[in-house]
Structure formats: C-alpha cells, structure tokens
Enzyme design. Sequence first.
Site, mmCIF file in Angstrom:
data_model
loop_
_atom_site.group_PDB
_atom_site.id
_atom_site.type_symbol
_atom_site.label_atom_id
_atom_site.label_comp_id
_atom_site.label_asym_id
_atom_site.label_seq_id
_atom_site.Cartn_x
_atom_site.Cartn_y
_atom_site.Cartn_z
ATOM 1 N N GLU A 1 0.865 -1.198 0.000
ATOM 2 C CA GLU A 1 0.000 0.000 0.000
ATOM 3 C C GLU A 1 0.895 1.239 0.000
ATOM 4 O O GLU A 1 0.845 2.078 0.882
ATOM 5 C CB GLU A 1 -0.955 0.004 1.194
ATOM 6 C CG GLU A 1 -0.306 -0.168 2.554
ATOM 7 C CD GLU A 1 -1.310 0.020 3.685
ATOM 8 O OE1 GLU A 1 -2.284 0.769 3.505
ATOM 9 O OE2 GLU A 1 -1.104 -0.592 4.740
ATOM 10 N N GLU B 1 4.697 8.807 -3.676
ATOM 11 C CA GLU B 1 5.444 8.261 -2.545
ATOM 12 C C GLU B 1 6.357 7.124 -2.995
ATOM 13 O O GLU B 1 6.764 6.275 -2.207
ATOM 14 C CB GLU B 1 4.481 7.805 -1.446
ATOM 15 C CG GLU B 1 3.762 8.982 -0.784
ATOM 16 C CD GLU B 1 2.838 8.571 0.348
ATOM 17 O OE1 GLU B 1 2.922 7.401 0.780
ATOM 18 O OE2 GLU B 1 2.053 9.406 0.816
#
Length: 800
Positions: free
Chosen positions: A531, A540
């Site tokens: 995730e 990210e």
Amino acid sequence: MDSPTMDATMPIFYIGQHETARSLAVSDELVHHAQDRGYDMVTSPITTPHFHTRVLSLLSSYIQAVSDASPPNSAQPYPLVSAFESVDTSLHPSDTISQLVTFTSPWIDLASPDPVIAHLSRQVFSLEIAYAAFCGVVTVVVPGPRLSHGPSSLAQYARAIKEALALGSYLQLHVQLPMDGSKATDEEDDVGDLARFASSEYTSERQNQGGHQDPWSAWEAWDVIRSICRYHSRLSIALDLPRRLPSLSLQARWFSEPLRLLNLPASSFLINPRGSFVLSKPHQLFIFRCMRLKSAPWLLLTDVGAIPGLNDPDAIMDYPTTLSPSVAADAPTPPSSTFSSPTPAEASQIMKSAGKKSSKDDPTPHLSYLRYLQRNQPPKSTIERFVGGFQDYLQSPLQPLTDNLESITYEVFEKDPIKYAWYERAIAQALRHWVDQGKSTSSEDGAVVIAVVGSGRGPLVTRALNASDATGVPVKVYAVEKNPNAYVLLRRHNEEDWGGLVTVVKTDMRAWKGPTRSDGTFGKVDILVSELLGSFADNELSPECLDGVQHVLNPDHGISIPASYTAHITPISTPRIHADLLARSHTADPNAFDIPWVVMLHQFDYLSAHPLPDSSQAPPSTKLNQSKLDPPLAPHIQMVWHFSHPLPPTILAQSSLRRGGSAVGGGGGFTGGDGANEHNARHCKLTFPIPEQGICHGLAGYFETVLYTMEEGSVELSTNPVTMEAKSKDMISWFPIFFPLRSPLHLPADSVVEISMWRMTDDRKVWYEWLVESFLVVEGRRIRLGASDLHSSRGNGCLM
C-alpha cells in the site's frame, strides 16, 4: 498529522436581522432584545441620515459654485467633507459592538466615472472606515461597485478597498454583490444617491449600454477587486441571493470564493400553499452546501420586518420554536424571477387558504424557517465526518522511504472502512485464481507465499490471513518493514494476534533477498502486497519501491497487488488555498508554490466541467448543488500516466545496465546520475475545454488503481471524483494532491487550457514539473493568451 475526529454534529446557522432603512439607533438594549427574539446579530449603519443630508448639501453647494464661477468652467476645489459630528453617527464603543454587522453608506459611488462624485465618495468611505475601526467594529459590509459602470471603473473601487484594509487593521471587509449580477447596486431608487448627481458627460456612455446585465458580471468585478487586493485574508463576500438562483456553474464559482455572509432579502422567499414563508429547493441546497464550509457564512435576513416587541420589550411573546414539515414544506422553484413577491391578490388568496395555520401566528416566520432548515440539514457523509477540520488544510506529502512514520499516522489510514476490505477481497480472488489454475507455489510445503512489503502496523497482514481463512488456501506470510518502531509492534502482533504464523523481517524491501529456505538459500514470493500509493499514486515512490523488490517475485506467475495505477488531473479555481500559499510564500516558505500539496479539497470549483444527462451519474461533491432546472455538472478529469507491476524483465535488465554508470549502460541520465530510474520518468500534455470564464489557481490530482483483475471483474480503488463512487465509495485513506500556480491564470469563456506535466528522476529523488497554458480559438486560429511559470518540485523531491 493529527487524527481527524468522527464528529457528526451539524453546522449551526448564525442569523442576523438587517433593515436597509433602520429607523432606530442600534443600542445595547436593541441587540439584547434581538437576541431574545432568536437572532444572533443585528446590523447597523455607520452614519445617520443627518450625515447624508450634510454631504448632499456640500455637493449642492459645490455644483452651485461651479455654475456661478466666472469665467465659466474655471477650476474649483473639490468639496471637502469635515470630520464627524456627534449627530452624524449613532455608533460608539460598547460591549455589544462586536455583535454588530455594520454597513457603509449605500448612497456613495466609489467607482463613479465622475471624479467629483468619486472623490466625495472616497472621503465618506474613509471617514466611516476609520470611525468604525476606532469603535472596535469587526465586521463591515461595503456595497459593491455599480456594475453598470462597466469594468473600467473597477480598479478605482478596488483601490479604495485596499486603502480601507490598511486603515482598519482588524476590520473584516465584506463586499456586497448580487449573485447573478441582475440586482445591481446601481438601481438609484434613492433620490439622495450620489450617482444621480454625476455629470452627464460621464454618464452618457453608461446610458447607452442598456439594461441587460451579464450574470457573471458580479463575479468578474469581485475577481478584479480581490486580485488588486492580493487575496487579502480580511477581504470576503456578502452575497445577495436572488429569487431564482443562476446556473449551477455560477453557483459553484461563488461557492469557491470566500463567502462570509449570505444575504436573504424578503423577495428571496416564496409563500407555500399553507401560507408559510419558505425557500425554493435550489436555495436550500446552496445554503446547505455553504454551511459545510470550514468557515461557514452567516445568514442575514433583510427587510423581513422589524424585530417584534420593540415597543414593548417586556412583552412575553408566544411564537413557535419548531415548524412541522407540513408547514415548512418545500416550495417549488419559481418559473420566473419577473416578480419579486406575489401580487396582493395572490397573497390574499394564499392567506385565505392557509387559514389559522398561516405565518401570521409567528412574529418571526423567516427566522423560524431558517431554524427549521438548520435542524433538517442533510446528514454528513462518511468522508465529511472523517475529514473534520482537514478541509483545505495543506499538508506536505509523506516521505515513507526517508522518514519513519509515527503510530498515529498509521492509525489514521487504518480507519478507512473501504481500503482494507477491498485489499482482502483482491487477495482472496488471487488465492482462488491460483488454485483454480493449478499454479505451483514457491514454498516447500505447497503454501502460497505472500509478502506484505511496507507492512506498517500490519493491517494488510491481517487481511492476508483473513483471505486465507475465507478461501481455505494455505499461505505463508512475510511482513517486511524498515521502520524499527513499527517492527516492534509487528512482532507483538505476531505473538498476540497472528499466532506466530507470520515471519516479520526488518529491512528496506529493496534490500530483502526473499524468504529464507531450510538450506540457507532464498526463495521467491508468489503474491506481493503493498500500500505504497500516495495522493497522486506514484508520489510516494511506489514504482521505485516495487521495482526494487520485484527480484523476489516469482518470475513465472508472480502477482503484484496492486497490479497497476494511473494518475489524473484537472484545472481548478481555489482562491482560499491560493491566499494561504501566498501568505506562506511571503513568510515561512518561499517555495510554497513549487510543492505538490496533499489537501482535502473542499472550497473550490472545477474549471472544466460538462453537464450530465443523468443526475445519478453526478460526482458526490456536486450533488448538494443540483437544481431541477439545470443538469448536474461533472468535472472533466484526464489520465496523466500509468504504471503497472510487475515490470517486464527487459526493462529491469536495462535499468541494471545503467546503474553504476558503466559504458554499456549508455551516456547517463538526462537530469544527472546514471539514468537507472528513467524508465519511471513520465511526460504528458493534456487539453481541457473551459466553458465559463475563471481563474486557474492550480491542478487537482487524483488516482485510480487496479488491485487485482480476473474474468469476473476487477477490484479497484479510486479517488477520482468521477469514478470513486462506483469503485470505492466512502474510501478516506487518500486526500487529493494540489499542484499550485504562482501566478493565477485568467481564462475567458470558451477557451482551452493545455497542461504539461513531467515526472522527473535522477539517482537520488523523484520530482514533478508542471506548466499551464491558455488558448482561444478565433475563426479557426489559435491565439495564445498566457502561460504560468514552469513550476518544479525538485528542491522538495521525494528521496529514494
């Protein structure tokens, strides 16, 4: 980042009483009396009719002096307004001064093309602002510019506002504007209006313009004013709501602006068959939507009658505190705004049919109705309850590769009611698919090997075990986490919750060699679960992380969950966030406009939108703003780029050749370094139609991801407003991302916007660059109107 509270309390309506021609001075006793009757505030003019008369007399003397001058048209000094006298104002410092909403004189004309009228108006305005500031007034409403003057005089008005902001350091100025531009402030019904005395040489052009007013003219005037005032934090809008609301696109634009007051004149109300004063459904929806703002506007009831009981303050009033749904039933939307109120005959017929249940029984029927609306607001959605005070709050994107997140940050994400359920469903489908296809496993005992990389506090590990129990497929689970603090918690979970079934590994996933076999060698992983997505999917560094750990994935039939993800953008107008960034750039963060911010966008407007024939297809963010008269609007959101996993081995092989800068790896990267990560660089150029004029303050970014797909369908997550309701309704783990523009871009109606975006990378970090251009097509020729700076987040890139 603090944890959002799940506060389900509904917004409170703060309601004031306003009389455009108030006959009594607003004393402390009147304020308390109004509060006893249910109002939260009252309004007061700053000056009295005596002052108005004095100014008119001064102007009359000046006009006479000019006409008597010899020789004719000889220069005369402009009239000079002397300081206030005690009879010029009833305002004074008091304990209730902060509970007043004060109004500057509506009879002045700051934007007058006549220099004499403009000079006189400016003097009056300055005297009123200075005296209000002296008295401790906080809220001042300033009548907006007279729209019939046209745009040429707006700069003069805006300059006066800017001076007033500097004159009163604590004053909140609210420019009063009509929502649809039709109820302009230049009606000149008052014979004492200074605009009536403007010289004909300055008004002839205005008279030739005719009476038609563009519905967008008031917003265009506001845009000029706030731009000249540099998005001042103490400057906002007092918006007059007409009897019939304008188009949804114009409503949405006003919603994005700094609304501080919503003015509801008596003419905005309808009378339903029971004789009650009510608002149409579109009015209710707009008010409900505005009340969900982080700083909800106050409501002003204008000219709905005097405060009851003024002649007998001690009278005990018996009036209803609640309204039944039948009495306050919704009124139909008026088919036309030709009449501002029912004719006497219509009103008489309605009152007769209403009988004893008419609003005559209630001395404050308009106030009671608004309190009824307050008690009957639509319930908050799951997302609204979760985000709480995070609306339009700017946050720097997380950097999980370089920073070790705190437990409270993980906890916020784990509150998501959708994401982890969808992950469990995807893992279960993958396990069933694995068994149905008779695939071999990478374990020694036939169990499917699952590695949760970037495990955090372990919610996906729990979901993987649940999926195994639900499908009956045996698994071996590895939890890989580099955060040393989270590693401790994972070990505890394994002992207390997972029954020792999980192998917890402390390492950066890119350095992990894979499951250790009994003979000391390293095995492979069948299903890789992560995730790592951010608000823009790849911000990210999910691509870089999953590339780095792909070497442990079974090369023949290994599965990555997620399997792919796409980034999406659209141009938006968001004055509130722009004002925030402007303040930051002048103080704490000079690079504020070169950072992609994570933000729960709320008070903004989509610049590129199109009507939907079916209202059920409308994004949830627009549903509160729908009218039965207008088709719902949906934003035009386009895909920026795409990533999928696992990557073809040839791409990783080429990346490996470039790593270290060997000769066989080529000449090195375009942005420095050896270019080993340039397969994750991206570029796009997208075109968006702009149907209505607006100001582009930046780009809103979203993402969609496919966790797992098979013939029966895909398990997907989405933050894209167009698709999230169908794919992952009520998901709260990710806020949108915002790419700001240092200089807002003015966009005319029927123009187009071209957006260029780059995902850049070198050996150390990843960053974004973005550029917005506007064009107008005239007779087949494309004319370039302007362009933003080329913004770059390289100085704040995400470190690898």
